[in-house]
Design an enzyme around this catalytic site. Sequence first.
Site, PDB file in Angstrom:
ATOM      1  CG  HIS A   7      -1.878   1.042   1.342  1.00  0.00           C
ATOM      2  ND1 HIS A   7      -1.906   1.942   2.394  1.00  0.00           N
ATOM      3  CD2 HIS A   7      -2.911   1.385   0.541  1.00  0.00           C
ATOM      4  CE1 HIS A   7      -2.912   2.776   2.238  1.00  0.00           C
ATOM      5  NE2 HIS A   7      -3.537   2.470   1.116  1.00  0.00           N
ATOM      6  NE  ARG A   8      -1.959   5.713   0.809  1.00  0.00           N
ATOM      7  CZ  ARG A   8      -2.580   6.347   1.798  1.00  0.00           C
ATOM      8  NH1 ARG A   8      -1.882   7.080   2.643  1.00  0.00           N
ATOM      9  NH2 ARG A   8      -3.878   6.271   1.939  1.00  0.00           N
ATOM     10  CD  GLU A  34      -2.982   1.818  -3.145  1.00  0.00           C
ATOM     11  OE1 GLU A  34      -3.989   2.511  -3.327  1.00  0.00           O
ATOM     12  OE2 GLU A  34      -2.019   2.229  -2.453  1.00  0.00           O
ATOM     13  CG  ASP A  36      -2.934   6.771  -3.701  1.00  0.00           C
ATOM     14  OD1 ASP A  36      -4.056   6.268  -3.649  1.00  0.00           O
ATOM     15  OD2 ASP A  36      -2.034   6.508  -2.868  1.00  0.00           O
ATOM     16  CG  HIS A  49      -3.625   9.116  -0.300  1.00  0.00           C
ATOM     17  ND1 HIS A  49      -4.348   9.922   0.571  1.00  0.00           N
ATOM     18  CD2 HIS A  49      -4.383   8.018  -0.502  1.00  0.00           C
ATOM     19  CE1 HIS A  49      -5.488   9.321   0.869  1.00  0.00           C
ATOM     20  NE2 HIS A  49      -5.532   8.167   0.231  1.00  0.00           N
ATOM     21  CD  GLU A 109      -7.242   5.080  -4.367  1.00  0.00           C
ATOM     22  OE1 GLU A 109      -8.074   5.911  -3.908  1.00  0.00           O
ATOM     23  OE2 GLU A 109      -6.526   4.379  -3.640  1.00  0.00           O
ATOM     24  CE  LYS A 111      -6.766   9.451  -3.345  1.00  0.00           C
ATOM     25  NZ  LYS A 111      -7.328   8.372  -2.489  1.00  0.00           N
ATOM     26  CG  ASP A 229       0.023   0.759   5.492  1.00  0.00           C
ATOM     27  OD1 ASP A 229      -0.270   0.973   4.303  1.00  0.00           O
ATOM     28  OD2 ASP A 229      -0.582   1.298   6.448  1.00  0.00           O
TER      29      ASP A 229
END
Length: 241
Positions: A7-8, A34, A36, A49, A109, A111, A229
Amino acid sequence: MTLIFAHRGSSSSHPENTMISFMEANKAGADGIELDVQLTKDGEIVIIHDDKVDRTTNGKGFVKDLTLAEIKQLNAGHHFKKGTFEDTIPTLQEFLTWFKQTNLLCNIEYKSTTITNHELEDKVVQLVRQYQLEDRIIFSSFNHYSIVYSYRLAPEIETAPLYMEGIYMPWVYADSIRAKGIHPHYKVTPNELIILAQQNGIAVRPFTINQEKDIKRFMEVNTAAIITDYPAMAREIKNNL
């Protein structure tokens, strides 16, 4: 086998959405990243993000009000662990140049909050195609207009709606918008839902799973992927199962 999406990046150990975080995730044994994306004032795709740079950098203001040159001046690791790591906000192009040399998958993702302006999706799809990475990318968003537009533009690239609430029979909804997966918040993802969705051909990839007991639960029920994470911890749990 449950895939591990960082995640990120490895955002528990390194500043989120930075190249050092993505590289660390790869080193930790993640299967995917993953991240953003949004657009700068001058229409460049950057990986960040929040709609403002305040929380993660030493700058202030909305991403959409800053040029790429201004954004590149900022330290994206400024607030993380007392600024131990310094890195810039990467562009999607920088990321894809590195990503192409790995075996990773990537969940991008959007945004995006608008339902009429699709400049972001147009540019992202164009870049993914330019790098010939269509089969390694999943597009997700809380803005489902965004992923439907994306599917119409590039039906060969997988899409998955993000959502926070309990949706009744989400695999039916996913199928209706031609999504191949769903990315629900882990608290609205009981085992029965995972089993039924996946029996109906829809991959389930819940977010953001950071507790050992939760990681184990999702892996034991063969969830398609988890978004965490803590990719290193998830890899260790996966190896031990």
